[in-house]
Design a protein around this motif. Sequence first.
Motif, mmCIF file in Angstrom:
data_model
loop_
_atom_site.group_PDB
_atom_site.id
_atom_site.type_symbol
_atom_site.label_atom_id
_atom_site.label_comp_id
_atom_site.label_asym_id
_atom_site.label_seq_id
_atom_site.Cartn_x
_atom_site.Cartn_y
_atom_site.Cartn_z
ATOM 1 N N TRP A 72 24.667 -14.532 36.458
ATOM 2 C CA TRP A 72 25.610 -15.497 35.899
ATOM 3 C C TRP A 72 26.625 -15.838 36.973
ATOM 4 O O TRP A 72 27.158 -14.945 37.639
ATOM 5 C CB TRP A 72 26.317 -14.911 34.672
ATOM 6 C CG TRP A 72 25.410 -14.782 33.514
ATOM 7 C CD1 TRP A 72 24.772 -13.650 33.091
ATOM 8 C CD2 TRP A 72 24.995 -15.826 32.629
ATOM 9 N NE1 TRP A 72 23.985 -13.933 32.002
ATOM 10 C CE2 TRP A 72 24.100 -15.261 31.695
ATOM 11 C CE3 TRP A 72 25.285 -17.185 32.534
ATOM 12 C CZ2 TRP A 72 23.507 -15.998 30.682
ATOM 13 C CZ3 TRP A 72 24.688 -17.929 31.521
ATOM 14 C CH2 TRP A 72 23.817 -17.334 30.613
ATOM 15 N N ARG A 125 29.846 -18.957 38.116
ATOM 16 C CA ARG A 125 30.751 -19.976 37.581
ATOM 17 C C ARG A 125 31.337 -20.791 38.726
ATOM 18 O O ARG A 125 31.746 -20.208 39.744
ATOM 19 C CB ARG A 125 31.856 -19.286 36.771
ATOM 20 C CG ARG A 125 32.694 -20.224 35.925
ATOM 21 C CD ARG A 125 33.593 -19.391 35.023
ATOM 22 N NE ARG A 125 34.460 -20.202 34.202
ATOM 23 C CZ ARG A 125 35.368 -19.706 33.367
ATOM 24 N NH1 ARG A 125 35.514 -18.388 33.251
ATOM 25 N NH2 ARG A 125 36.131 -20.492 32.640
ATOM 26 N N ARG A 152 29.406 -22.723 33.909
ATOM 27 C CA ARG A 152 28.702 -21.451 34.053
ATOM 28 C C ARG A 152 27.235 -21.783 34.308
ATOM 29 O O ARG A 152 26.670 -22.647 33.615
ATOM 30 C CB ARG A 152 28.869 -20.590 32.814
ATOM 31 C CG ARG A 152 30.262 -19.967 32.715
ATOM 32 C CD ARG A 152 30.437 -19.310 31.373
ATOM 33 N NE ARG A 152 31.642 -18.528 31.273
ATOM 34 C CZ ARG A 152 32.810 -18.997 30.854
ATOM 35 N NH1 ARG A 152 32.948 -20.274 30.555
ATOM 36 N NH2 ARG A 152 33.851 -18.202 30.754
ATOM 37 N N CYS A 153 26.661 -21.111 35.259
ATOM 38 C CA CYS A 153 25.307 -21.428 35.704
ATOM 39 C C CYS A 153 24.528 -20.136 35.928
ATOM 40 O O CYS A 153 25.112 -19.066 36.057
ATOM 41 C CB CYS A 153 25.346 -22.146 37.057
ATOM 42 S SG CYS A 153 26.260 -23.685 37.068
ATOM 43 N N VAL A 154 23.220 -20.277 36.033
ATOM 44 C CA VAL A 154 22.367 -19.150 36.406
ATOM 45 C C VAL A 154 21.806 -19.419 37.801
ATOM 46 O O VAL A 154 21.205 -20.463 38.049
ATOM 47 C CB VAL A 154 21.217 -18.959 35.399
ATOM 48 C CG1 VAL A 154 20.242 -17.896 35.907
ATOM 49 C CG2 VAL A 154 21.767 -18.549 34.040
ATOM 50 N N ASP A 169 19.955 -23.087 38.518
ATOM 51 C CA ASP A 169 21.018 -24.009 38.909
ATOM 52 C C ASP A 169 21.297 -23.906 40.398
ATOM 53 O O ASP A 169 21.928 -24.791 40.979
ATOM 54 C CB ASP A 169 22.300 -23.700 38.133
ATOM 55 C CG ASP A 169 22.135 -23.960 36.645
ATOM 56 O OD1 ASP A 169 21.716 -25.062 36.284
ATOM 57 O OD2 ASP A 169 22.439 -23.053 35.851
#
Lengths: 76, 130
Positions: free
Chosen positions: B16, B18, B27-29, B103
């Motif tokens: 995770w 951000r 928020r991204c992976v 992402d």
Amino acid sequence: MSEKITWNQIRQRYPDEWVILVDLDADEETNEVFGGVVLGHDPSEKKLIKDTKDAAAGTSAAILFTGEIGKGSFLF
Amino acid sequence: MKSTRFDSAKDLILLWTRLWGPLGDRRCVMALDTGASDTLIRPDILDGLGYNPRDAGGVTTVTTALGVEPGYWLPVKRLWALGFEFNDFRVNAHDLPEDCGLDGLLGLNFLRQFNYEVRSKEGVIRLELA
């Protein structure tokens, strides 16, 4: 604005799509997202971000894929 | 020392993260990629945060096993990952295949701030500022 739902519900409703979530239910320490309000969803992330850019402006949001990440392909 | 758990059953180390920009935060992976010199973010994510290719600090080339592709770098206002955050952090804007679901990639320009240990079987990353 629609209802707040869990990540499991989001994955069931929008399989193998990209989603943008707002009004997040998230851990502030780890930033893990557990759910939120689905602002938009689309198989194409590019289209999703383009279509929701104005609506998502100024928000704390998450952009996530509901499918299995990296499944069936090599990434290097 | 900070510890972050990841799912060791997955093919990639997914984290995770951000990112902050002029139009909010996302928020991204991302996947941890010790083979990437720079941190890479999809250009669309950056666009949605209010960044523009015109803000680029320079043109970059991304070399993969499949060839060389152009990209650009820019400093993001703030990036959080693995329990730490940095201001004006340099990222490379470059596309990834949409169906990979990522992402971005967290690369060595983030990791080299730390001494770190990836415990693959346990699914734990431990970091301390170097």
